[in-house]
Design an enzyme around this catalytic site. Structure first.
Site, PDB file in Angstrom:
ATOM      1  N   GLN A  28       0.845  -1.194   0.000  1.00 13.18           N
ATOM      2  CA  GLN A  28       0.000   0.000   0.000  1.00 13.18           C
ATOM      3  C   GLN A  28       0.877   1.239   0.000  1.00 13.18           C
ATOM      4  O   GLN A  28       1.667   1.433   0.912  1.00 13.18           O
ATOM      5  CB  GLN A  28      -0.898  -0.032   1.234  1.00 13.18           C
ATOM      6  N   ALA A  29       0.729   2.074  -1.030  1.00 14.61           N
ATOM      7  CA  ALA A  29       1.570   3.251  -1.198  1.00 14.61           C
ATOM      8  C   ALA A  29       0.699   4.489  -1.404  1.00 14.61           C
ATOM      9  O   ALA A  29      -0.329   4.422  -2.084  1.00 14.61           O
ATOM     10  CB  ALA A  29       2.491   3.064  -2.403  1.00 14.61           C
ATOM     11  N   TYR A  30       1.121   5.577  -0.818  1.00 15.53           N
ATOM     12  CA  TYR A  30       0.382   6.829  -0.950  1.00 15.53           C
ATOM     13  C   TYR A  30       1.033   7.693  -2.015  1.00 15.53           C
ATOM     14  O   TYR A  30       2.227   7.952  -1.977  1.00 15.53           O
ATOM     15  CB  TYR A  30       0.280   7.543   0.404  1.00 15.53           C
ATOM     16  N   VAL A  31       0.203   8.108  -2.966  1.00 13.57           N
ATOM     17  CA  VAL A  31       0.639   8.933  -4.075  1.00 13.57           C
ATOM     18  C   VAL A  31       0.582  10.402  -3.683  1.00 13.57           C
ATOM     19  O   VAL A  31       1.428  11.199  -4.061  1.00 13.57           O
ATOM     20  CB  VAL A  31      -0.245   8.666  -5.317  1.00 13.57           C
ATOM     21  N   VAL A  82       4.889   8.584  -1.567  1.00 11.11           N
ATOM     22  CA  VAL A  82       5.241   9.552  -0.535  1.00 11.11           C
ATOM     23  C   VAL A  82       5.517   8.744   0.731  1.00 11.11           C
ATOM     24  O   VAL A  82       4.647   7.997   1.189  1.00 11.11           O
ATOM     25  CB  VAL A  82       4.060  10.522  -0.282  1.00 11.11           C
TER      26      VAL A  82
END
Length: 165
Positions: A28-31, A82
């Site tokens: 899970q990655a935050y853009v 981010v």
């Protein structure tokens, strides 16, 4: 518009494991993130991907929009994340008519185990399983976007019992 209403708890023991109906590995990655919004990409089992936009400051109930996206796009977005890319295995456990999602974190947050339950409205009171501990709904430290953008692993994983690891 979709509304996500959920309560979140720490997990105090492994009592949930015997009732798992399914499991999935998440990257899970935050853009992008702001005080009242986030855009994340989630890769599930290395095979499929979703883009999710969440709006609102209230950690109990927020607007949520989700879209399937090509895996290659998700991988490229994750490479440009981010902060910290979160790694976890999500286990689904049905208890008293509700589906609980138990997230067992790896990587930076290894040892942290959190359970969430989506509810139909903010006043719903689902029966709590014996294995849930302290309620952390509204505690911003346990918000995935905060965990990704501020490294709180020392604080959130410190002193975890061996049962949680």
């Amino acid at each position: 518009m979709a509304k996500e209403i959920e309560r979140k708890f720490l997990v105090k023991d492994d009592g949930w494991r015997a009732a798992v109906s399914s499991s999935s590995d998440f990257l899970q990655a935050y853009v992008a993130s702001g005080d009242d919004r986030s855009v994340r990409v989630r890769i599930m089992d290395g095979a499929r991907a979703r883009l999710t936009i969440k709006l609102g400051r209230n950690l109990l109930a927020r607007d949520e929009f989700e879209y399937d996206i090509p895996l290659a796009d998700a991988q490229e977005m994750a490479a440009n994340a981010v902060g910290i890319v979160l790694e976890k295995t999500r286990h689904e456990v049905v208890h008293e008519g509700y589906t609980w999602e138990v997230d067992v974190y790896e990587g930076t947050y290894k040892g942290l185990v959190v359970a969430e339950v989506e509810i139909e409205d903010e006043d719903a009171e689902p029966e709590l399983p014996d294995w849930v501990g302290q309620e952390i709904t509204g505690d911003r430290r346990y918000s995935n976007v905060v965990m990704a953008t501020e490294d709180l692993s020392g604080e959130l994983c410190h002193g975890l019992s061996s049962a949680a690891r």
